[in-house]
Design an enzyme around this catalytic site. Structure first.
Site, PDB file in Angstrom:
ATOM      1  CB  ALA A  12       1.407 -11.018   3.155  1.00  8.06           C
ATOM      2  N   GLY A  13      -1.802 -10.654   1.435  1.00  8.58           N
ATOM      3  CA  GLY A  13      -2.579 -11.253   0.358  1.00  8.58           C
ATOM      4  C   GLY A  13      -2.499 -10.404  -0.901  1.00  8.58           C
ATOM      5  CB  SER A  14      -4.666 -10.292  -3.912  1.00  8.29           C
ATOM      6  OG  SER A  14      -5.901 -10.064  -3.255  1.00  8.29           O
TER       7      SER A  14
ATOM      8  N   GLY B   4      -2.494  -6.706  -0.152  1.00  9.15           N
ATOM      9  CA  GLY B   4      -1.210  -6.311   0.397  1.00  9.15           C
ATOM     10  C   GLY B   4      -0.139  -6.217  -0.671  1.00  9.15           C
TER      11      GLY B   4
ATOM     12  CB  CYS C 191     -12.727  -3.828  -0.205  1.00 14.04           C
ATOM     13  SG  CYS C 191     -12.434  -2.879  -1.712  1.00 14.04           S
TER      14      CYS C 191
END
Length: 461
Positions: A190-192, A194, A50
């Protein structure tokens, strides 16, 4: 061959630039394949998070490798290399190794000390290995970087300097809303990231978590795990964003998707009929590229916390003692890495020297057998052992010393001296292996390794 790093990060570029160069998981294979099609790049690993996009490449030459890597990065960003020049940083050989170790230790993160980067590095290496772009050099380097990161976190307490971008964003949300305990949160993704967000919300005593994701199955899987931890949690589809925003106090978007996920209309729908003075909304946009429409920040009663705002706030964070200790760990590990590389380079020369000595001994013993054919077997064995002991003792000190001396900067000159003194053929397999297995300019001192900043004088750091 040497290690080349070309990167863009929160330290050198605005979020808008990072958005252009960020590489999605779906594009990773193409970028790595493009890198390996050049004549100068033999191995490549891509780290895209990010707040950074970095390419680590094993290259035949500096200038040729830099041109190829920069061109691939610019082409992916649909830009000219000149458009990125002011934002790129370039490190070579020892400086590139030092930078990677610093990244692994959390020293170069937006939130200094965050441990999430270790998982991101591990994933980047796993991708490179699976896609066939990581060879022996990057394998050894990535493994060592992960060990350095673990050591820094275990020995220095740098974790206390900052947990993660997620925790800092939620801290901003608390400053805007007050305590998050008992409130409602909508996590988009809903990944890492999330899952990390949900974990922080759970520890903060959040009342309810709704997980919205493109795949409701993945969202439901995370919701089940949260319910097992005693949290009220449920899954929702992205088509229900407006309705879910209406009931939320804080929205955290972290999908990693290319393009906006939370639109202006979604938030407007969620705010319809809502008293935003009594019930304000905080939206944390942790996606790169942005997950949330930039215009959301103009809506009354909405506070947006994004990577740009976090970067501005955290950029002035002071470095504590733990950070200095972590830097000392990195410096020590860089020295150890290059010492090991230099030792590895001299080892084949030592092997060739001992092989040459063994050949001379065997030849002389064969000549002795011809001159004294009647010498009994016991005497012959004793003579052979004595000659070999003499040779071993003569070679012991120089071989031990050359390995020790090789660990210092410029230590490869001692191996070269051995090859000259004993006329060792550099094309013999034992000696040739030194060139073929060297990872990154092992004879080059770390403090003299090339580090290049391609940005123009006076550009923002």
């Amino acid at each position: 061959m040497s290690l080349l790093l070309v990167g863009v990060s929160h330290r050198t570029a605005e979020v808008s630039v990072l958005e252009r160069v960020t590489v999605s998981p779906d594009d990773t294979r193409k970028v790595l394949d493009d890198l390996l099609t050049g004549e100068h790049v033999t191995e490549a690993m891509l780290v895209s998070t990010c707040n950074r996009v970095e390419i680590y490449a094993v290259v035949e030459t500096f200038h040729g490798g830099l041109t190829e890597v920069s061109t691939v990065l610019a082409r992916h960003a649909h830009a000219e290399v000149s458009d990125l020049t002011d934002h790129l940083y370039v490190h070579y050989a020892g400086s590139a190794v030092e930078h990677l170790f610093s990244v692994a230790a959390g020293l170069d993160s937006m939130v200094v000390g965050e441990a999430q980067i270790l998982g991101q590095l591990r994933a980047a290496y796993a991708d490179a290995r699976e896609l066939g772009s990581a060879g022996r050099v990057l394998h050894e380097l990535a493994q060592q970087a992960l060990r350095v990161g673990k050591r820094a976190h275990a020995e220095t307490g740098i974790d206390a300097a900052g947990a993660s971008v997620v925790s800092e964003a939620l801290a901003d949300a608390e400053r805007a809303l007050g305590d998050l305990a008992g409130r409602r949160a909508l996590v988009v993704g809903a990944g890492s990231m999330g899952a990390l967000t949900a974990a922080h919300l759970r520890r903060g005593g959040i009342g309810e978590i709704v997980l919205a994701n493109r795949s409701e199955e993945n969202a439901e899987r995370l919701a089940v795990a949260l319910r097992a931890e005693g949290v009220t949690a449920r899954a929702a589809g992205l088509d229900a964003l407006g309705a879910e925003i209406a009931a939320a106090d804080v929205v955290v978007a972290c999908t990693g998707a290319i393009g906006t996920v939370v639109g202006l209309d979604d938030v407007r729908q969620g705010l319809a009929g809502r008293d935003t003075t009594a019930h304000p909304l905080v939206v944390c946009d942790l996606g790169l590229p942005r997950d949330v429409d930039a215009r959301v920040g103009t809506l009354a009663g909405v506070t947006v916390v994004d990577l740009a705002a976090l970067g501005e706030r955290l950029g002035s964070a002071s470095a504590g003692r733990a950070v200095e200790e972590a830097r000392a760990v990195v410096a020590e590990e860089v020295r150890a890495y290059f010492a090991a590389q230099r030792t590895a380079e001299v080892a084949p020369t030592v092997t060739a020297l001992r092989r040459r000595a063994a050949e001379v001994v065997d030849a002389e013993l064969l000549r002795l057998a011809g001159r004294l054919p009647d010498l009994d077997e016991r005497a012959r064995d004793e003579v052979a052992q004595s000659v070999r002991r003499v040779v071993d003792k003569l070679l012991h000190t120089p071989t031990v010393q050359v390995k020790r001396l090789a660990q210092s900067p410029g230590g490869d000159t001692y191996a070269e001296a051995l090859r000259e003194l004993f006329e060792l053929d550099p094309q013999t397999p034992a000696v040739l292996a030194a060139t073929e297995t060297a990872s990154v300019d092992p004879g080059e001192p770390v403090d003299q390794a090339l580090s290049v900043d391609t940005r123009a004088p006076g550009s923002r750091r």
